[in-house]
Design a protein around this motif. Structure first.
Motif, PDB file in Angstrom:
ATOM      1  N   PHE A  91       0.805  -1.238   0.019  1.00  0.00           N
ATOM      2  CA  PHE A  91      -0.030  -0.054  -0.084  1.00  0.00           C
ATOM      3  C   PHE A  91       0.747   1.292   0.257  1.00  0.00           C
ATOM      4  O   PHE A  91       0.525   2.044  -0.864  1.00  0.00           O
ATOM      5  N   GLN A  92       1.793   1.314   0.988  1.00  0.00           N
ATOM      6  CA  GLN A  92       2.754   2.500   1.015  1.00  0.00           C
ATOM      7  C   GLN A  92       3.469   2.493  -0.287  1.00  0.00           C
ATOM      8  O   GLN A  92       3.827   3.643  -0.799  1.00  0.00           O
ATOM      9  N   ALA A  93       4.098   1.476  -0.749  1.00  0.00           N
ATOM     10  CA  ALA A  93       4.986   1.651  -1.925  1.00  0.00           C
ATOM     11  C   ALA A  93       4.249   2.280  -3.204  1.00  0.00           C
ATOM     12  O   ALA A  93       4.700   2.867  -3.975  1.00  0.00           O
ATOM     13  N   PHE A  94       3.076   1.738  -3.299  1.00  0.00           N
ATOM     14  CA  PHE A  94       2.119   2.004  -4.454  1.00  0.00           C
ATOM     15  C   PHE A  94       1.933   3.441  -4.212  1.00  0.00           C
ATOM     16  O   PHE A  94       2.180   4.485  -5.204  1.00  0.00           O
ATOM     17  N   SER A  95       1.731   4.042  -3.140  1.00  0.00           N
ATOM     18  CA  SER A  95       1.313   5.367  -2.850  1.00  0.00           C
ATOM     19  C   SER A  95       2.666   6.354  -3.106  1.00  0.00           C
ATOM     20  O   SER A  95       2.623   7.149  -3.617  1.00  0.00           O
ATOM     21  N   ASP A  96       3.528   5.824  -2.334  1.00  0.00           N
ATOM     22  CA  ASP A  96       4.717   6.703  -2.651  1.00  0.00           C
ATOM     23  C   ASP A  96       5.292   6.773  -4.167  1.00  0.00           C
ATOM     24  O   ASP A  96       5.826   7.714  -4.617  1.00  0.00           O
ATOM     25  N   GLY A  97       4.882   5.687  -4.952  1.00  0.00           N
ATOM     26  CA  GLY A  97       5.468   5.774  -6.369  1.00  0.00           C
ATOM     27  C   GLY A  97       4.398   6.969  -7.120  1.00  0.00           C
ATOM     28  O   GLY A  97       4.942   7.633  -7.870  1.00  0.00           O
ATOM     29  N   ILE A  98       3.106   6.973  -6.595  1.00  0.00           N
ATOM     30  CA  ILE A  98       2.300   7.989  -7.246  1.00  0.00           C
ATOM     31  C   ILE A  98       2.667   9.477  -6.696  1.00  0.00           C
ATOM     32  O   ILE A  98       3.149  10.610  -7.587  1.00  0.00           O
ATOM     33  N   PHE A  99       3.373   9.464  -5.724  1.00  0.00           N
ATOM     34  CA  PHE A  99       3.694  10.757  -5.166  1.00  0.00           C
ATOM     35  C   PHE A  99       5.167  11.327  -5.981  1.00  0.00           C
ATOM     36  O   PHE A  99       5.233  12.321  -6.272  1.00  0.00           O
ATOM     37  N   ALA A 100       5.926  10.186  -6.105  1.00  0.00           N
ATOM     38  CA  ALA A 100       7.105  10.451  -6.877  1.00  0.00           C
ATOM     39  C   ALA A 100       6.893  11.004  -8.270  1.00  0.00           C
ATOM     40  O   ALA A 100       7.599  11.860  -8.750  1.00  0.00           O
ATOM     41  N   ILE A 101       6.100  10.172  -9.037  1.00  0.00           N
ATOM     42  CA  ILE A 101       5.646  10.420 -10.198  1.00  0.00           C
ATOM     43  C   ILE A 101       4.955  11.962 -10.320  1.00  0.00           C
ATOM     44  O   ILE A 101       5.152  12.768 -11.466  1.00  0.00           O
ATOM     45  N   LEU A 102       4.080  12.290  -9.497  1.00  0.00           N
ATOM     46  CA  LEU A 102       3.747  13.772  -9.498  1.00  0.00           C
ATOM     47  C   LEU A 102       4.639  14.694  -9.351  1.00  0.00           C
ATOM     48  O   LEU A 102       4.552  15.817  -9.897  1.00  0.00           O
ATOM     49  N   ILE A 103       5.640  14.685  -8.426  1.00  0.00           N
ATOM     50  CA  ILE A 103       6.574  15.674  -8.286  1.00  0.00           C
ATOM     51  C   ILE A 103       7.433  15.694  -9.479  1.00  0.00           C
ATOM     52  O   ILE A 103       8.065  16.824  -9.938  1.00  0.00           O
ATOM     53  N   THR A 104       7.805  14.719 -10.074  1.00  0.00           N
ATOM     54  CA  THR A 104       8.511  14.765 -11.515  1.00  0.00           C
ATOM     55  C   THR A 104       7.673  15.335 -12.697  1.00  0.00           C
ATOM     56  O   THR A 104       8.446  16.134 -13.126  1.00  0.00           O
ATOM     57  N   ILE A 105       6.409  15.257 -12.568  1.00  0.00           N
ATOM     58  CA  ILE A 105       5.523  15.861 -13.667  1.00  0.00           C
ATOM     59  C   ILE A 105       5.818  17.254 -13.188  1.00  0.00           C
ATOM     60  O   ILE A 105       5.864  17.937 -14.157  1.00  0.00           O
ATOM     61  N   LEU A 106       5.716  17.750 -12.035  1.00  0.00           N
ATOM     62  CA  LEU A 106       5.547  19.222 -11.724  1.00  0.00           C
ATOM     63  C   LEU A 106       6.899  19.956 -12.277  1.00  0.00           C
ATOM     64  O   LEU A 106       6.666  20.886 -12.676  1.00  0.00           O
ATOM     65  N   VAL A 107       7.919  19.348 -12.031  1.00  0.00           N
ATOM     66  CA  VAL A 107       8.986  19.928 -12.604  1.00  0.00           C
ATOM     67  C   VAL A 107       9.340  19.990 -14.136  1.00  0.00           C
ATOM     68  O   VAL A 107      10.225  20.708 -14.583  1.00  0.00           O
ATOM     69  N   LEU A 108       8.576  18.956 -14.693  1.00  0.00           N
ATOM     70  CA  LEU A 108       8.721  18.883 -16.151  1.00  0.00           C
ATOM     71  C   LEU A 108       8.182  20.042 -16.916  1.00  0.00           C
ATOM     72  O   LEU A 108       8.129  20.252 -18.055  1.00  0.00           O
ATOM     73  N   GLU A 109       7.328  20.801 -15.923  1.00  0.00           N
ATOM     74  CA  GLU A 109       6.791  21.994 -16.615  1.00  0.00           C
ATOM     75  C   GLU A 109       7.847  23.056 -16.887  1.00  0.00           C
ATOM     76  O   GLU A 109       7.668  23.942 -17.723  1.00  0.00           O
ATOM     77  N   PHE A 110       8.925  22.828 -16.493  1.00  0.00           N
ATOM     78  CA  PHE A 110      10.180  23.886 -16.919  1.00  0.00           C
ATOM     79  C   PHE A 110      10.608  23.547 -18.245  1.00  0.00           C
ATOM     80  O   PHE A 110      10.907  22.444 -18.709  1.00  0.00           O
ATOM     81  N   HIS A 111      10.807  24.573 -18.964  1.00  0.00           N
ATOM     82  CA  HIS A 111      11.515  24.379 -20.275  1.00  0.00           C
ATOM     83  C   HIS A 111      12.365  25.519 -20.316  1.00  0.00           C
ATOM     84  O   HIS A 111      12.337  26.627 -19.820  1.00  0.00           O
ATOM     85  N   ILE A 112      13.508  25.349 -21.229  1.00  0.00           N
ATOM     86  CA  ILE A 112      14.334  26.577 -21.715  1.00  0.00           C
ATOM     87  C   ILE A 112      13.440  27.645 -22.269  1.00  0.00           C
ATOM     88  O   ILE A 112      12.789  27.390 -23.497  1.00  0.00           O
ATOM     89  N   PRO A 113      13.523  28.870 -21.892  1.00  0.00           N
ATOM     90  CA  PRO A 113      12.851  29.835 -22.493  1.00  0.00           C
ATOM     91  C   PRO A 113      13.636  30.472 -23.932  1.00  0.00           C
ATOM     92  O   PRO A 113      14.511  30.181 -23.959  1.00  0.00           O
TER      93      PRO A 113
END
Length: 209
Positions: free
Chosen positions: A6-28
């Motif tokens: 249960f914890q491993a699955f949930s932690d994986g979702i949190f990790a993916i979400l944080i990765t997606i957040l930072v992917l919003e950055f692009h070279i201007p």
């Protein structure tokens, strides 16, 4: 279901979400010699990212510590957890909306973006309330030694945050920045509530992990 899966699955979702957040950055896009102004112009994205990262990180701390006290997971709790994780994965969308609206500076767009963020935050807090309420009435799922005083001390935290986000939605129609202050207050209150919950959990366990 075992709690480690249960914890491993949930932690994986949190990790993916944080990765997606930072992917919003692009070279201007910039002209040679003008990289610094182009980077500084991305302040709305950086601000919304820091804001959202702190929010997601606090939610992960809540999730980790709260569910670490359980000895087993049943079907209903698993479904409630999926609903909670779904609500949290929505954060990336309002983060992008807020960054874009702040960049354009249009008041109506900023109102819309922050209200969407408020609605997602309210939804997240509501799922936490459902989870709290379910575990409060299913004490057999928790580990021995966690007292009822623990639940009594924290049970109203999600209700408080739902109230703050509802007020933020209403305030944003009159003042965008008042709405922003209330939204920020709601997220900060999550961290304060986490510290209180962690302290209460230590007391409930008699100071043991």
């Amino acid at each position: 279901m075992k709690t480690d899966r249960f914890q491993a699955f949930s932690d994986g979702i949190f990790a993916i979400l944080i990765t997606i957040l930072v992917l919003e950055f692009h070279i201007p896009n910039y002209q040679p010699g003008h990289l610094l102004p182009a980077i500084l112009a991305q302040w709305p994205l950086m601000l919304s990212y820091v804001f959202s990262y702190f929010y997601v990180g606090t939610l992960w701390l809540f999730h980790h510590d709260y569910f670490n006290m359980l000895q087993r997971i049943d079907r209903n709790l698993n479904m409630l957890n999926l609903l909670m994780l779904f609500s949290i994965t929505l954060i990336d969308y309002p983060m992008s909306l807020v960054a874009d609206a702040l960049t354009t500076g249009n008041r109506q767009d900023m109102q819309t973006a922050f209200i969407v963020y408020d609605l997602v935050a309210l939804f997240i807090s509501a799922t936490f309330y459902l989870m709290y309420a379910y575990l409060h009435h299913h004490q057999a799922l928790k580990k021995p030694g966690v007292s009822m005083a623990f639940y009594t001390a924290i049970k109203l935290d999600p209700v408080r945050s739902v109230t703050i986000y509802a007020l933020a939605i209403i305030a944003t129609f009159w003042s965008v920045w008042l709405g922003v202050i209330l939204l920020a207050s709601g997220i900060i209150s999550h961290f304060v509530a986490y510290l209180r919950m962690s302290h209460q959990l230590e007391q409930a366990k008699g100071g043991t992990q």
